[in-house]
Design an enzyme around this catalytic site. Structure first.
Site, mmCIF file in Angstrom:
data_model
loop_
_atom_site.group_PDB
_atom_site.id
_atom_site.type_symbol
_atom_site.label_atom_id
_atom_site.label_comp_id
_atom_site.label_asym_id
_atom_site.label_seq_id
_atom_site.Cartn_x
_atom_site.Cartn_y
_atom_site.Cartn_z
ATOM 1 N N ASP A 6 -10.470 2.110 1.453
ATOM 2 C CA ASP A 6 -11.230 1.826 2.678
ATOM 3 C C ASP A 6 -10.905 2.875 3.749
ATOM 4 O O ASP A 6 -10.378 2.535 4.800
ATOM 5 C CB ASP A 6 -10.925 0.400 3.193
ATOM 6 N N ASP A 11 -5.623 6.322 3.577
ATOM 7 C CA ASP A 11 -6.452 6.366 2.358
ATOM 8 C C ASP A 11 -6.896 7.811 2.107
ATOM 9 O O ASP A 11 -6.946 8.254 0.946
ATOM 10 C CB ASP A 11 -7.717 5.517 2.515
ATOM 11 N N ASN A 35 -10.644 -1.158 6.735
ATOM 12 C CA ASN A 35 -10.330 -0.476 7.997
ATOM 13 C C ASN A 35 -11.569 -0.365 8.883
ATOM 14 O O ASN A 35 -11.474 -0.347 10.102
ATOM 15 C CB ASN A 35 -9.776 0.921 7.716
ATOM 16 N N THR A 120 -6.167 0.580 -2.357
ATOM 17 C CA THR A 120 -5.476 0.833 -1.081
ATOM 18 C C THR A 120 -6.227 0.183 0.083
ATOM 19 O O THR A 120 -6.083 0.608 1.232
ATOM 20 C CB THR A 120 -5.306 2.349 -0.836
ATOM 21 N N PHE A 161 -2.036 -6.091 6.346
ATOM 22 C CA PHE A 161 -3.494 -6.097 6.528
ATOM 23 C C PHE A 161 -4.283 -6.266 5.229
ATOM 24 O O PHE A 161 -5.190 -7.104 5.147
ATOM 25 C CB PHE A 161 -3.941 -4.805 7.239
ATOM 26 N N ASN A 162 -4.004 -5.454 4.193
ATOM 27 C CA ASN A 162 -4.840 -5.481 2.978
ATOM 28 C C ASN A 162 -4.829 -6.853 2.304
ATOM 29 O O ASN A 162 -5.842 -7.293 1.756
ATOM 30 C CB ASN A 162 -4.367 -4.429 1.968
ATOM 31 N N HIS A 235 1.013 4.787 4.321
ATOM 32 C CA HIS A 235 1.041 3.660 3.376
ATOM 33 C C HIS A 235 0.396 3.987 2.017
ATOM 34 O O HIS A 235 1.019 3.877 0.967
ATOM 35 C CB HIS A 235 0.270 2.457 3.940
ATOM 36 N N ASP A 236 -0.902 4.313 2.077
ATOM 37 C CA ASP A 236 -1.700 4.319 0.844
ATOM 38 C C ASP A 236 -1.319 5.431 -0.126
ATOM 39 O O ASP A 236 -1.418 5.254 -1.348
ATOM 40 C CB ASP A 236 -3.189 4.429 1.193
HETATM 41 C C1 BDR Z 1 -2.910 -0.811 5.101
HETATM 42 O O1 BDR Z 1 -3.903 -1.241 6.018
HETATM 43 C C2 BDR Z 1 -4.758 -0.173 6.351
HETATM 44 O O2 BDR Z 1 -4.925 -0.103 7.725
HETATM 45 C C3 BDR Z 1 -4.137 1.066 5.776
HETATM 46 O O3 BDR Z 1 -5.164 1.967 5.335
HETATM 47 C C4 BDR Z 1 -3.318 0.570 4.640
HETATM 48 O O4 BDR Z 1 -4.053 0.456 3.458
HETATM 49 C C5 BDR Z 1 -1.561 -0.882 5.766
HETATM 50 O O5 BDR Z 1 -1.281 -2.182 6.135
HETATM 51 CA CA CA Z 2 -6.241 1.502 3.241
#
Ligand code: BDR
Ligand code: CA
Length: 306
Positions: A6, A11, A35, A120, A161-162, A235-236
């Protein structure tokens, strides 16, 4: 491998890292709302591929909303476009006509080797794929997920979040019976690209280096305001990097379940450290990362593009 994403600043770095590495063969990219809305995340994936000169990689648009919940985007982190802060080229191609689940199914079916999925974003597409094509699950080598938190979340105090975005989908994927690796916030918050390292990208003297430097400067704003950090967690890209360098992320098998009932702890990834539920592990959970090696990997990857 297939990236399900996303984009999203981190990402975009995951895409670049996956395409840069000779060990990995990216069969396709599927997009999901997260996102930003689906139209933006799809456009962003295509713009990143255009920047990287890899419009040969098929992109399929997937779910525009979570399985059950209403959509909630992360514009407070990634800006309204989902990829604010840099002057990316317009997409030179569009998405393929197939939807994400159909592309996933076709690529997995046609691949001579088992395929690794790297989600991701919210897990909506992967859950739909698992439920509509159970016959293809044995052809999935591993699902390398960026998501979850052992302790503190980032969207709520309880959840990352994911997973929070589509907890029902996450619960399906974690229990799909294939090997699952979870890269949680404990790992990604240690995978900080320091602002002091951004000039390393500019020093590459390329358009790609400049664009990613600008993206990282924008991404740093949220992390400075929220956490007081002098850099951003990528993160991703960790979910990709752990496939490139085995052992880069320290991982431990645990039983992990997703909270789908509660309001307060919605999307929490409950890690059963001591096997209190009496269930076997279903996930390997990342607990630490070699940060220096990871950042070097990213800079080297960006350096492979014009
Ligand atoms: C995740 O949430 C998104 O904002 C980032 O792309 C990542 O995948 C981090 O919590
Ligand atoms: Ca992401």
């Amino acid at each position: 491998m297939i990236l399900d994403c996303d984009p999203g600043h981190d990402d975009a770095l995951a895409i670049a890292l996956a395409l840069a590495r000779p060990e990995l063969h990216v069969l396709g990219i599927t997009t999901v709302a997260g996102n930003a809305g689906l139209e933006n995340t799809t456009r962003n994936a295509l713009r990143v591929l255009t920047l990287l000169g890899r419009t040969d990689v098929p992109v399929a648009a997937g779910a525009g909303r979570p399985l059950v919940r209403p959509i909630r985007v992360a514009s407070h982190v990634h800006g309204v476009s989902g990829l604010d802060g840099a002057d990316l080229p317009e997409a030179a191609v569009g998405p393929v006509a197939e939807g994400a689940v159909d592309l996933l199914a076709r690529l997995v079916r046609e691949s001579p080797d088992p395929v690794t999925l790297v989600p991701t974003g919210p897990l909506t597409n992967i859950a739909l794929f698992a439920r509509t094509h159970p016959e293809l699950l044995p052809r999935i080598a591993e699902i390398s997920i960026m998501g979850g938190a052992i302790g503190e979340g980032n969207l709520t105090a309880s959840a990352e979040f994911n997973i929070w975005a589509d907890p029902e989908a996450a619960a399906i994927v974690l229990d799909c019976g294939r090997p699952v690796a979870l890269v949680p916030l404990e790992v990604t918050h240690a995978a900080l690209f320091r602002n002091a390292d951004i000039p390393r990208l500019e020093a590459l003297g390329t358009q790609t280096g400049r664009v990613f430097a600008d993206l990282l400067r924008f991404f740093a704003i949220f992390h400075r305001e929220r956490y007081g950090w002098d850099g951003s967690p990528i993160h991703d890209a960790v979910a990709v990097a752990r496939l490139v360098v085995p052992g880069l992320v320290t991982e431990v098998p645990y039983r992990v379940d997703v909270e789908t009932e509660s309001g307060l702890t919605r999307g929490r990834t409950v890690v059963d450290f001591h096997g209190l539920r009496g269930l076997p592990p279903n996930v390997v959970v990342g607990t630490a990362i070699d940060r220096g090696r990871f950042i070097d990997l990213l800079v080297e990857a960006i350096g492979r593009f014009a």
